[in-house]
Write a protein that holds these residues in place. Structure first.
Motif: not given
Length: 74
Positions: A29-46
Motif C-alpha cells: 500500500p502507498l501512503t505518500g502523495a508522490d508515491s500515490r501519484r506515480t504508482g510506485l513506492g520509494p524503494t521500487c522507484d529507486a
C-alpha cells in the motif's frame, strides 16, 4: 487500446477514508502523495530510476606541463 479502461489497483472496501493505492511493482500500500501519484513506492522507484552518478566524485587532479614561454619561477 482504444476505449479500454486502465486497470488500477485500488482497494475500495473503506468508503469513508482515502482510497488505498498499491505499488505497481511490489503490491504494497502507498501512503505518500508522490508515491500515490506515480504508482510506485520509494524503494521500487529507486530500483527503476537509480540516481545519476555524481560527476564531482570522478574528477581528479592531472599533472600538466608548463605552457611554453611562461616562467616557472613563480
Amino acid at each position: 487500446m482504444g476505449d479500454e479502461l486502465l486497470a488500477i489497483s485500488i482497494d475500495s472496501a473503506s468508503g469513508d477514508g482515502p482510497r488505498r493505492v498499491h505499488c505497481r511493482l511490489c503490491g504494497r500500500p502507498l501512503t505518500g502523495a508522490d508515491s500515490r501519484r506515480t504508482g510506485l513506492g520509494p524503494t521500487c522507484d529507486a530500483k527503476l530510476h537509480p540516481p545519476a552518478p555524481d560527476i564531482r566524485t570522478r574528477r581528479h587532479e592531472v599533472d600538466q606541463d608548463a605552457l611554453p614561454g611562461i616562467d616557472q619561477a613563480l
